[in-house]
Design a protein around this motif. Structure first.
Motif, short mmCIF file in Angstrom:
data_model
loop_
_atom_site.label_atom_id
_atom_site.label_comp_id
_atom_site.label_asym_id
_atom_site.label_seq_id
_atom_site.Cartn_x
_atom_site.Cartn_y
_atom_site.Cartn_z
N VAL A 127 40.09 29.95 -36.23
CA VAL A 127 40.30 30.88 -35.13
C VAL A 127 41.74 31.41 -35.15
CG1 VAL A 127 40.02 31.19 -32.66
CG2 VAL A 127 38.64 29.53 -33.87
N ILE A 135 45.84 40.64 -33.59
CA ILE A 135 46.92 41.24 -32.82
C ILE A 135 48.08 41.72 -33.68
CG2 ILE A 135 46.42 40.05 -30.67
CD1 ILE A 135 48.59 38.08 -31.42
N GLU A 147 42.30 47.21 -29.64
CA GLU A 147 42.41 47.98 -28.40
C GLU A 147 41.23 48.93 -28.23
OE1 GLU A 147 44.44 47.02 -26.40
OE2 GLU A 147 46.04 46.07 -27.51
N PRO B 77 40.47 34.22 -29.65
CA PRO B 77 41.39 34.10 -30.79
C PRO B 77 42.84 34.41 -30.39
CG PRO B 77 39.50 35.38 -31.41
CD PRO B 77 39.43 35.22 -29.94
N TRP B 78 43.02 35.34 -29.47
CA TRP B 78 44.37 35.63 -29.01
C TRP B 78 44.97 34.42 -28.30
CZ3 TRP B 78 45.77 35.71 -23.78
CH2 TRP B 78 47.11 36.01 -23.55
N VAL B 81 46.55 31.83 -30.57
CA VAL B 81 47.84 32.14 -31.21
C VAL B 81 48.85 32.73 -30.24
CG1 VAL B 81 46.83 32.46 -33.49
CG2 VAL B 81 47.00 34.39 -31.94
N GLU B 84 52.79 31.87 -30.71
CA GLU B 84 53.49 32.40 -31.88
C GLU B 84 53.42 33.92 -31.94
OE1 GLU B 84 50.65 31.19 -35.39
OE2 GLU B 84 50.57 29.75 -33.77
N ALA B 85 52.47 34.52 -31.21
CA ALA B 85 52.36 35.98 -31.26
C ALA B 85 53.51 36.65 -30.51
CB ALA B 85 51.02 36.42 -30.66
N ALA B 88 54.89 40.96 -28.39
CA ALA B 88 54.06 42.07 -28.88
C ALA B 88 52.58 41.77 -28.62
CB ALA B 88 54.31 42.29 -30.37
N GLY B 89 52.19 40.53 -28.96
CA GLY B 89 50.80 40.14 -28.72
C GLY B 89 50.46 40.17 -27.25
N GLU B 92 49.84 43.71 -26.15
CA GLU B 92 48.53 44.15 -26.63
C GLU B 92 47.42 43.65 -25.72
OE1 GLU B 92 47.75 43.29 -30.76
OE2 GLU B 92 49.77 43.95 -31.23
N ILE B 93 47.51 42.36 -25.34
CA ILE B 93 46.43 41.81 -24.52
C ILE B 93 46.50 42.38 -23.11
CG2 ILE B 93 47.43 39.71 -23.53
CD1 ILE B 93 44.13 39.77 -25.38
N ILE B 95 47.29 45.50 -22.41
CA ILE B 95 46.58 46.79 -22.51
C ILE B 95 45.07 46.54 -22.52
CG2 ILE B 95 46.24 48.83 -23.94
CD1 ILE B 95 49.08 48.38 -25.01
N PHE B 96 44.66 45.53 -23.32
CA PHE B 96 43.24 45.16 -23.41
C PHE B 96 42.68 44.84 -22.03
CE2 PHE B 96 39.76 42.24 -24.53
CZ PHE B 96 39.15 42.95 -25.55
#
Lengths: 169, 116
Positions: A127, A135, A147, B77-78, B81, B84-85, B88-89, B92-93, B95-96
């Motif tokens: 995973v 990402i 997105e 999955p987000w 991680v 460590e993301a 930036a990650g 992104e999430i 916005i999601f």
């Protein structure tokens, strides 16, 4: 026979048996329940291949979500308790013919392919890798598709609500 | 998960359930009457079939549930991680979540979450 082969045969047997029960059951709600066993066994096959994430998706989406949706849509119809009528000969023969031709085509294609015999360990996709590539926006990143998926899901949600609400007006 | 542990899991599971069923059929005193075989409904005699037509509202809830189920598949999955993301990650999430939050707001405003 190794234990891997044993488990593969077990899951395959469950899938085949319950698939046949799904299409032959005369009660539609039972058919949906048999389908649940097919989907769970497919998740078992994924676990056997060490596709843990795919197996988890198979369990949450198909065994969890889709089957619930199917069962709800069956329960919405008014003829649940009635048995489905048996198909007549006029339907049975063409159906059997089409099934036979389809099966023959698949078997011929599979038998013609020369499977190279080699032992390779299954590639474990965990995973963490999936999350990282989902990402990251670099070389192997899927940030933009990630997105776009949210927009797609939004469209699906709005579409479902519009369709479902229209009926009441 | 190796196949051996799966087999062991099935054997142990079957053994546990089998033992429990075996003992509960041997040990306690048994009595049977037609009422015991009925579906439990607060002691009142059951009326008609249990396979009856459901309210259409369930279907809408099932569809909304399914869409947020799919959302979970992508968020999971987000979440693994997340640390460590970094930022930036996280953006992104956000916005999601924002886009899907719009969907939830739409469902709310249209009264799809209300039971009628």
């Amino acid at each position: 026979m190794t234990s891997n082969q044993f488990m593969f045969l077990l899951f395959s047997a469950v899938i085949v048996i319950f698939s046949i029960l799904t299409v032959t059951s005369r009660r539609i709600l039972r058919a949906a329940t048999f389908l649940l066993f097919v989907l769970v066994s497919t998740a078992g096959l994924y676990f056997l291949l060490k596709y843990n994430y795919l197996a988890a998706i198979q369990l949450t989406l198909y065994a969890g979500g889709i089957v619930v949706l199917i069962i709800f849509s069956i329960l919405l119809t008014s003829h649940i308790s009635e048995k489905l009528p048996t198909a007549g000969l006029l339907k049975k023969w063409p159906a059997a013919l089409v099934a036979l031709v389809g099966a023959a085509l698949c078997i011929v294609v599979i038998l013609q392919y020369n499977f190279p015999g080699s032992v390779v360990d299954t590639e474990v996709v965990n995973v963490r890798d999936i999350g990282n590539s989902l990402i990251s926006y670099g070389e192997k990143g899927y940030a933009l598709p990630f997105e776009v998926i949210s927009v797609l899901l939004l469209a699906a949600l709005i579409g479902a609500i519009v369709l479902a609400k229209k009926r009441k007006d | 998960m190796s196949a051996e542990s799966l087999i062991l899991f099935f054997i142990v599971g079957a053994f546990l359930v089998g033992i429990a069923l075996l003992f509960s059929s041997i040990v306690p005193p048994t009595s049977t009457n037609p009422q015991k075989a009925e579906a439990y409904e607060c002691g009142i005699p059951t009326e008609g079939l249990t396979w009856l037509q459901f309210n259409v509202g369930y279907y809408l809830f099932a569809i909304i549930f399914l869409i947020f189920d799919v959302e979970t598949v992508f968020i999971f999955p987000w979440a693994v991680v997340m640390k460590e993301a970094g930022i930036a990650g996280f953006i992104e999430i956000v916005i999601f979540f924002f886009v899907l939050g719009l969907g939830l707001l739409y469902a709310w405003k249209k009264g799809a979450l209300k039971w009628e």
